[in-house]
Design an enzyme around this catalytic site. Structure first.
Site, PDB file in Angstrom:
ATOM      1  N   HIS A  50      25.837  -0.724   3.667  1.00 23.55           N
ATOM      2  CA  HIS A  50      25.241  -2.058   3.521  1.00 23.55           C
ATOM      3  C   HIS A  50      26.276  -2.988   2.886  1.00 23.55           C
ATOM      4  CE1 HIS A  50      22.801  -5.370   2.497  1.00 23.55           C
ATOM      5  NE2 HIS A  50      22.679  -5.068   1.226  1.00 23.55           N
ATOM      6  N   CYS A  96      16.980  -4.573   1.834  1.00 22.75           N
ATOM      7  CA  CYS A  96      18.313  -4.318   2.403  1.00 22.75           C
ATOM      8  C   CYS A  96      18.424  -2.913   2.994  1.00 22.75           C
ATOM      9  CB  CYS A  96      19.402  -4.539   1.362  1.00 22.75           C
ATOM     10  SG  CYS A  96      19.476  -6.241   0.809  1.00 22.75           S
ATOM     11  N   ASN A 107      25.866 -11.106   2.484  1.00 27.05           N
ATOM     12  CA  ASN A 107      24.871 -10.023   2.534  1.00 27.05           C
ATOM     13  C   ASN A 107      23.710 -10.480   3.431  1.00 27.05           C
ATOM     14  OD1 ASN A 107      22.704  -8.334   1.989  1.00 27.05           O
ATOM     15  ND2 ASN A 107      23.079  -8.239  -0.207  1.00 27.05           N
TER      16      ASN A 107
HETATM   17  O1  UT7 Z   1      21.677  -6.288  -1.220  1.00 27.60           O
HETATM   18  C1  UT7 Z   1      20.977  -6.078  -2.399  1.00 27.60           C
HETATM   19  C2  UT7 Z   1      21.809  -5.475  -3.427  1.00 27.60           C
HETATM   20  N1  UT7 Z   1      22.538  -6.481  -4.179  1.00 27.60           N
HETATM   21  C3  UT7 Z   1      23.670  -6.145  -4.739  1.00 27.60           C
HETATM   22  O2  UT7 Z   1      24.121  -5.040  -4.584  1.00 27.60           O
HETATM   23  C4  UT7 Z   1      24.342  -7.117  -5.663  1.00 27.60           C
HETATM   24  C5  UT7 Z   1      24.817  -6.378  -6.910  1.00 27.60           C
HETATM   25  N2  UT7 Z   1      25.520  -7.218  -7.902  1.00 27.60           N
HETATM   26  C6  UT7 Z   1      26.690  -7.815  -7.628  1.00 27.60           C
HETATM   27  O3  UT7 Z   1      27.199  -7.721  -6.527  1.00 27.60           O
HETATM   28  C7  UT7 Z   1      27.401  -8.549  -8.743  1.00 27.60           C
HETATM   29  O4  UT7 Z   1      26.757  -8.216  -9.953  1.00 27.60           O
HETATM   30  C8  UT7 Z   1      27.415 -10.102  -8.555  1.00 27.60           C
HETATM   31  C9  UT7 Z   1      28.393 -10.478  -7.460  1.00 27.60           C
HETATM   32  C10 UT7 Z   1      26.021 -10.597  -8.213  1.00 27.60           C
HETATM   33  C11 UT7 Z   1      27.887 -10.779  -9.839  1.00 27.60           C
HETATM   34  O5  UT7 Z   1      29.190 -10.310 -10.212  1.00 27.60           O
HETATM   35  P1  UT7 Z   1      29.451  -9.846 -11.714  1.00 27.60           P
HETATM   36  O6  UT7 Z   1      30.878  -9.511 -11.822  1.00 27.60           O
HETATM   37  O7  UT7 Z   1      28.460  -8.754 -11.993  1.00 27.60           O
HETATM   38  O8  UT7 Z   1      29.141 -11.144 -12.537  1.00 27.60           O
HETATM   39  P2  UT7 Z   1      28.058 -11.376 -13.711  1.00 27.60           P
HETATM   40  O9  UT7 Z   1      26.682 -11.491 -13.120  1.00 27.60           O
HETATM   41  O10 UT7 Z   1      28.251 -10.354 -14.787  1.00 27.60           O
HETATM   42  O11 UT7 Z   1      28.515 -12.783 -14.248  1.00 27.60           O
HETATM   43  C12 UT7 Z   1      29.808 -12.983 -14.839  1.00 27.60           C
HETATM   44  C13 UT7 Z   1      30.003 -14.450 -15.112  1.00 27.60           C
HETATM   45  C14 UT7 Z   1      28.828 -15.101 -15.846  1.00 27.60           C
HETATM   46  O12 UT7 Z   1      29.362 -16.055 -16.725  1.00 27.60           O
HETATM   47  P3  UT7 Z   1      29.502 -15.746 -18.305  1.00 27.60           P
HETATM   48  O13 UT7 Z   1      28.119 -15.435 -18.770  1.00 27.60           O
HETATM   49  O14 UT7 Z   1      30.428 -14.562 -18.373  1.00 27.60           O
HETATM   50  O15 UT7 Z   1      30.078 -17.008 -18.846  1.00 27.60           O
HETATM   51  C15 UT7 Z   1      28.080 -15.821 -14.761  1.00 27.60           C
HETATM   52  O16 UT7 Z   1      27.357 -16.932 -15.235  1.00 27.60           O
HETATM   53  O17 UT7 Z   1      30.125 -15.149 -13.871  1.00 27.60           O
HETATM   54  C16 UT7 Z   1      29.219 -16.261 -13.866  1.00 27.60           C
HETATM   55  N3  UT7 Z   1      28.809 -16.521 -12.488  1.00 27.60           N
HETATM   56  C17 UT7 Z   1      29.484 -17.347 -11.685  1.00 27.60           C
HETATM   57  N4  UT7 Z   1      30.568 -18.113 -11.875  1.00 27.60           N
HETATM   58  C18 UT7 Z   1      31.023 -18.837 -10.842  1.00 27.60           C
HETATM   59  C19 UT7 Z   1      27.780 -15.980 -11.815  1.00 27.60           C
HETATM   60  N5  UT7 Z   1      27.765 -16.449 -10.570  1.00 27.60           N
HETATM   61  C20 UT7 Z   1      28.807 -17.311 -10.466  1.00 27.60           C
HETATM   62  C21 UT7 Z   1      29.319 -18.095  -9.412  1.00 27.60           C
HETATM   63  N6  UT7 Z   1      30.417 -18.834  -9.637  1.00 27.60           N
HETATM   64  N7  UT7 Z   1      28.763 -18.109  -8.173  1.00 27.60           N
END
Ligand code: UT7
Length: 318
Positions: free
Chosen positions: A243, A110, A273
């Site tokens: 980004h 990225c 992204n």
């Molecule tokens: O370009 C390269 C760089 N990439 C980035 O900068 C991405 C960096 N990370 C992020 O943007 C965020 O961490 C995400 C958007 C990927 C995830 O958001 P989050 O608030 O950090 O969520 P999480 O991974 O902590 O997950 C929270 C909950 C989990 O459920 P439990 O364990 O709390 O029950 C996940 O299983 O959200 C769940 N979850 C979803 N639920 C519905 C994860 N993905 C989804 C989804 N729909 N698509």
């Protein structure tokens, strides 16, 4: 002697996948994706090739710059990969444009667009070209695991380019790498009969929280660094082109720095992204909307797999 940007261009696949479309594929919802990321839809390559959108973006940028392919002294393509392992996407684009110059791909994930600007800066420093095409084209949809809801909702496919001319608009450029596999996509296994089977899980594997924290910290420290290095304060900077990985990342960093929303262009809502294409895509959108004026101070900042970062401070000079 470094460079100035003299034109921009972009091209997108025709197919748009909405959050509702994805909720028919995996256990997710428009509400979750919108509130956690800001993304509403993303373009996905279905019938077109990476080469097709890359060439369209290149032609678009050349037209916007008023130069022809024959004028190009180098083509540098930030990409995770075009339609072939070899030749490079840059060589395929050179063939399609009928340009007559060296061409090479740069994989900085990225941060790839900033890495490609760094390569271009070296080309200009050595006096090797008058014009360089930096053309980012990405097909994240090919490497994603479409059953993994935590990653398949985040990315889009796109191509976007800038044409650079030797000039003095660049004030500062820095790229970094800190090797770490918290964001990684293994190559597909080959068929060599002598090699042990590859047991790594395919797809894009991401430690979400770790990458999120890295992204917010990178933006905060990079924007401060740009101000220190250039003497142009964050308040004097007109736009920060970051980004587009997650709207929440941008907002968290922006609030930490106490800067107004208007300084942070965003378009992640429409594209997701798009990796190395995200910053040039945003630049092209702002350029074509007439929002960029000669003399404005811009800071570009990217972060991604590697882990890599890229930072550039330059004046808009068209
Ligand atoms: O370009 C390269 C760089 N990439 C980035 O900068 C991405 C960096 N990370 C992020 O943007 C965020 O961490 C995400 C958007 C990927 C995830 O958001 P989050 O608030 O950090 O969520 P999480 O991974 O902590 O997950 C929270 C909950 C989990 O459920 P439990 O364990 O709390 O029950 C996940 O299983 O959200 C769940 N979850 C979803 N639920 C519905 C994860 N993905 C989804 C989804 N729909 N698509």
């Amino acid at each position: 002697m470094s460079f100035r940007i003299i034109g921009t261009g972009s091209a997108l696949p025709a197919c748009r996948i909405t959050n509702d479309d994805l909720s028919n594929l995996v256990d997710t919802s428009d509400e979750w994706i919108t509130t956690r990321t800001g993304i509403r839809e993303r373009p996905i390559l279905t019938t077109e090739s990476v080469t097709e959108i890359a060439v369209a973006a290149a032609r678009n940028a050349l037209e916007n710059s008023g130069i022809s392919p024959a004028d190009l002294g180098y083509i540098v393509c930030p990409t995770l990969g075009g339609d072939y392992m070899t030749p490079s996407l840059a060589c395929v684009v050179q063939m399609e444009l009928q340009a007559n110059c060296p061409a090479v791909d740069v994989n900085g994930a990225c941060s790839g667009f900033l890495y490609a600007l760094d390569v271009a800066d070296g080309i200009f420093a050595r006096g090797k070209a008058r014009y360089v095409l930096v053309l980012a084209a990405e097909r994240l949809s090919r490497i994603l695991d479409w059953s993994d809801r935590s990653t398949c909702v985040l990315f889009g496919d796109a191509a976007a380019a800038v044409v650079l001319e030797a000039g003095d608009a660049l004030h500062y450029l820095e790229v970094t790498a800190r090797g770490n596999l918290c964001l990684a996509s293994p190559l597909a296994p080959g068929s060599c009969p002598y090699t042990e089977p590859d047991t790594r899980k395919p797809g894009l594997l991401m430690k979400n929280r770790e990458v999120y924290a890295f992204a917010v910290n990178t933006i905060s420290s990079s924007l401060k660094k740009a101000a220190e290095e250039t003497g142009i304060s964050m308040e004097e900077t007109d736009y920060f082109f970051l980004h587009q990985a997650n709207l929440r990342i941008i907002e968290t960093a922006r609030k930490k720095l106490g800067l107004p929303e208007e300084k942070f262009p965003v378009n992640i809502q429409k594209y997701g992204n798009t990796s190395s294409a995200s910053i040039p895509l945003l630049l092209d959108e702002w350029n074509r909307a007439g929002k960029l004026k000669k003399g404005q101070h811009l800071v570009l900042c990217a972060f991604g797999a590697g882990l890599t970062t890229g930072l550039a401070a330059l004046d808009w000079d068209i």
